[in-house]
Design an enzyme around this catalytic site. Structure first.
Site, mmCIF file in Angstrom:
data_model
loop_
_atom_site.group_PDB
_atom_site.id
_atom_site.type_symbol
_atom_site.label_atom_id
_atom_site.label_comp_id
_atom_site.label_asym_id
_atom_site.label_seq_id
_atom_site.Cartn_x
_atom_site.Cartn_y
_atom_site.Cartn_z
ATOM 1 N N ARG A 106 0.884 -1.175 0.000
ATOM 2 C CA ARG A 106 0.000 0.000 0.000
ATOM 3 C C ARG A 106 0.912 1.214 0.000
ATOM 4 O O ARG A 106 1.739 1.377 0.915
ATOM 5 C CB ARG A 106 -0.910 0.014 1.225
ATOM 6 C CG ARG A 106 -1.557 1.363 1.452
ATOM 7 C CD ARG A 106 -2.656 1.357 2.465
ATOM 8 N NE ARG A 106 -3.822 0.655 1.945
ATOM 9 C CZ ARG A 106 -5.030 0.723 2.491
ATOM 10 N NH1 ARG A 106 -5.223 1.452 3.580
ATOM 11 N NH2 ARG A 106 -6.041 0.073 1.973
ATOM 12 N N HIS A 133 -7.564 1.013 -6.258
ATOM 13 C CA HIS A 133 -7.680 0.101 -5.106
ATOM 14 C C HIS A 133 -8.375 -1.191 -5.581
ATOM 15 O O HIS A 133 -9.522 -1.452 -5.238
ATOM 16 C CB HIS A 133 -8.489 0.783 -4.002
ATOM 17 C CG HIS A 133 -8.421 0.122 -2.663
ATOM 18 N ND1 HIS A 133 -7.603 -0.960 -2.391
ATOM 19 C CD2 HIS A 133 -9.079 0.382 -1.497
ATOM 20 C CE1 HIS A 133 -7.753 -1.321 -1.129
ATOM 21 N NE2 HIS A 133 -8.649 -0.520 -0.567
ATOM 22 N N GLN A 136 -10.152 -3.965 -3.222
ATOM 23 C CA GLN A 136 -11.438 -3.551 -2.664
ATOM 24 C C GLN A 136 -12.577 -3.870 -3.625
ATOM 25 O O GLN A 136 -13.624 -4.390 -3.217
ATOM 26 C CB GLN A 136 -11.406 -2.034 -2.398
ATOM 27 C CG GLN A 136 -12.710 -1.498 -1.842
ATOM 28 C CD GLN A 136 -13.005 -2.031 -0.456
ATOM 29 O OE1 GLN A 136 -12.183 -1.933 0.436
ATOM 30 N NE2 GLN A 136 -14.184 -2.605 -0.264
ATOM 31 N N ASP A 224 -17.597 6.949 -0.819
ATOM 32 C CA ASP A 224 -16.304 6.850 -0.118
ATOM 33 C C ASP A 224 -16.022 8.206 0.537
ATOM 34 O O ASP A 224 -16.737 9.186 0.301
ATOM 35 C CB ASP A 224 -15.197 6.463 -1.120
ATOM 36 C CG ASP A 224 -13.869 6.137 -0.450
ATOM 37 O OD1 ASP A 224 -13.834 5.982 0.796
ATOM 38 O OD2 ASP A 224 -12.846 6.044 -1.162
ATOM 39 N N CYS A 265 -16.232 1.353 1.078
ATOM 40 C CA CYS A 265 -15.054 0.526 1.364
ATOM 41 C C CYS A 265 -14.636 0.609 2.827
ATOM 42 O O CYS A 265 -13.938 -0.262 3.315
ATOM 43 C CB CYS A 265 -13.910 0.922 0.444
ATOM 44 S SG CYS A 265 -13.297 2.604 0.711
ATOM 45 N N ARG A 293 -13.148 -8.821 1.816
ATOM 46 C CA ARG A 293 -11.749 -8.511 1.500
ATOM 47 C C ARG A 293 -10.897 -9.742 1.773
ATOM 48 O O ARG A 293 -10.007 -10.084 1.003
ATOM 49 C CB ARG A 293 -11.239 -7.339 2.359
ATOM 50 C CG ARG A 293 -11.875 -5.994 2.066
ATOM 51 C CD ARG A 293 -11.472 -5.454 0.715
ATOM 52 N NE ARG A 293 -10.033 -5.313 0.586
ATOM 53 C CZ ARG A 293 -9.319 -4.288 1.075
ATOM 54 N NH1 ARG A 293 -9.921 -3.295 1.697
ATOM 55 N NH2 ARG A 293 -8.001 -4.232 0.903
HETATM 56 N N1 CP Z 1 -11.071 -0.319 2.699
HETATM 57 C C1 CP Z 1 -9.785 -0.334 3.081
HETATM 58 O O1 CP Z 1 -8.874 -0.546 2.283
HETATM 59 O O2 CP Z 1 -9.599 -0.146 4.414
HETATM 60 P P1 CP Z 1 -8.220 0.068 5.180
HETATM 61 O O3 CP Z 1 -7.711 1.429 4.813
HETATM 62 O O4 CP Z 1 -8.582 -0.036 6.630
HETATM 63 O O5 CP Z 1 -7.255 -0.996 4.749
HETATM 64 N N1 NVA Z 2 -10.199 6.672 -0.930
HETATM 65 C C1 NVA Z 2 -9.718 6.243 0.360
HETATM 66 C C2 NVA Z 2 -9.849 4.760 0.499
HETATM 67 C C3 NVA Z 2 -9.413 4.211 1.818
HETATM 68 C C4 NVA Z 2 -9.498 2.730 1.902
HETATM 69 C C5 NVA Z 2 -8.275 6.680 0.548
HETATM 70 O O1 NVA Z 2 -7.480 6.521 -0.373
HETATM 71 O O2 NVA Z 2 -7.969 7.229 1.604
#
Ligand code: CP
Ligand code: NVA
Length: 307
Positions: A106, A133, A136, A224, A265, A293
């Site tokens: 990530r 992502h 997700q 989101d 998400c 997930r």
């Molecule tokens: N939805 C998601 O990716 O959550 P986290 O940021 O908690 O991993």
């Molecule tokens: N759009 C959000 C998703 C988090 C899982 C971010 O990137 O912060």
């Protein structure tokens, strides 16, 4: 095989991952969370999980998923690695490939993910970048199909910011053949390049800034956060002002169908992009998404490793 994005993965492979995830979920019925899966495809495998941004779901679901399949994990924070102190991503990739069988990352810039994948000799999985992502949305497609059957031909409405999660929905529209309506401010629309690609693959992508009209006949409404992890805090107030009309609340859900599903998400900012009434209401499947997930990523890891 790398799992870098939905639009970079063959549709047949994506479909087999969703089906595999559902089968693995079924096979665990009645088992406690820490119990091993009936089969142990990752026995003897080591998986590195690198986080340069915060995470709850991605971190825990990958970790638990690897362990259920008999493998071992190593949780690495970017700041604790030499990567966070000047070592190149290419050298990090070369080194990690000598120790582990699979890498999930990530990160911020997509270029970091792509460089890691280029120089690693083991598979790499995208656990979120500023741009996409994909894990997700694999869980989201699985969740939709668990509740409502095939997603092909259904109407999905994205409400709010055309961010990284939205981008992977655009990719998925091209791969899984659902219609996607974007309802949000013009300045926050998803990237035209992704929209054009999905359209070229036959997806119907529509822009409808009037959110009450957008959700009419929706099978699924998705939202989101208004401010993502990569967005500067200085943009917070402007984004809130722009996105306030796009809150998913009971009145908006009433403009859709009785059985329209709601997804997010998570993490959610209750009473901002979604009200608690919707999030905890009968149409919301947000915690099924979170659970899935785990199952979806287990299928993705097996595919990456050819197991
Ligand atoms: N939805 C998601 O990716 O959550 P986290 O940021 O908690 O991993
Ligand atoms: N759009 C959000 C998703 C988090 C899982 C971010 O990137 O912060």
């Amino acid at each position: 095989m790398n799992f870098l994005d939905i639009n970079k993965t063959e549709t047949a492979d994506l479909r087999s991952m969703i089906d595999g995830a559902l089968a693995m979920k079924t096979a665990r019925a009645g088992l406690s969370k820490g119990a091993p899966d009936p089969d142990q495809p990752l026995a003897g495998q080591m998986v590195a999980l690198i986080f340069e941004k915060p995470s709850t779901r991605t971190r825990v679901s990958f970790d638990v998923g690897v362990r259920q399949m008999g493998g071992q994990t190593m949780l690495l924070s970017g700041q604790d690695m030499q990567l966070g102190h000047g070592e190149s991503i290419a050298d990090t990739a070369r080194v990690l490939s000598r120790y582990v069988d699979l890498i999930m990352i990530r990160t911020f810039e997509e270029s970091t993910l792509l460089e890691l994948a280029e120089h690693a000799t083991v598979p790499v999985i995208n656990g979120l970048t500023d741009r996409t992502h994909p894990c997700q949305i694999m869980a989201d497609v699985m969740t939709y199909e668990e509740h409502r059957g095939p997603i092909a031909g259904k109407k999905v409405v994205w409400v709010g910011d055309g961010n990284n999660v939205c981008a992977s929905f655009v990719h998925a529209a091209g791969s899984f053949g659902f219609d996607l309506t974007f309802s949000g401010p013009e300045t926050l629309e998803p990237e035209a390049e992704f929209v054009d690609q999905a359209r070229a693959r036959g997806a119907k992508i529509t822009f409808q800034p009037d959110v009450a009209r957008a959700v009419q006949n929706a099978d699924l409404i998705v939202s989101d956060a208004w401010v993502s992890m990569h967005d500067p805090q200085s943009a917070r107030e402007r984004r809130h002002n722009q996105l306030r009309p796009y809150q998913v609340n009971k009145a908006l859900m009433d403009d859709a169908k009785d059985d329209t599903l709601f997804m997010h998400c998570l993490p959610a900012h209750r009473e901002e992009e979604v009200t608690s009434e919707v999030m905890d209401g009968p149409n919301s499947v947000v915690f099924d998404e979170a659970e899935n997930r785990l199952h979806a990523q287990k299928a993705i890891m097996r595919w990456c490793l050819g197991l």
